[in-house]
Design a protein around this motif. Structure first.
Motif: not given
Length: 84
Positions: A38-53
């Motif tokens: 779960y913590c070591n994976t590959t994928g595609y970014v679908v959303d970035v929430m900069e305010k919350y990091g």
């Protein structure tokens, strides 16, 4: 692969690999393998929430017409993130 230093470098649709820095556990311990995967994976970014990091990662590309997307949300500072 280059390591990303900031959440502002993430772009929607970008393929990335995340890692928490832990070594892979032995294959006989199924619970630890699942947690590690779960913590070591590959994928595609679908959303970035900069305010919350935080950012959301999917197993299929954003432009795919498949609605059965498996999104996972992660905190940027907890992981080593590499562009794939």
């Amino acid at each position: 692969m280059t390591q990303l230093a900031s959440i502002t470098e993430l772009e929607i649709g970008m393929k990335i690999q995340i890692s928490n820095g832990q070594a892979r556990p032995c294959k006989t311990n199924k619970v630890k393998i699942g947690q590690w995967a779960y913590c070591n994976t590959t994928g595609y970014v679908v959303d970035v929430m900069e305010k919350y990091g935080m950012f959301a990662l999917s197993d299929i590309p954003v432009d795919s017409t498949d609605k059965e997307r498996n999104n996972q949300v992660f905190r940027f500072e907890r992981f080593n993130i590499f562009s794939a």
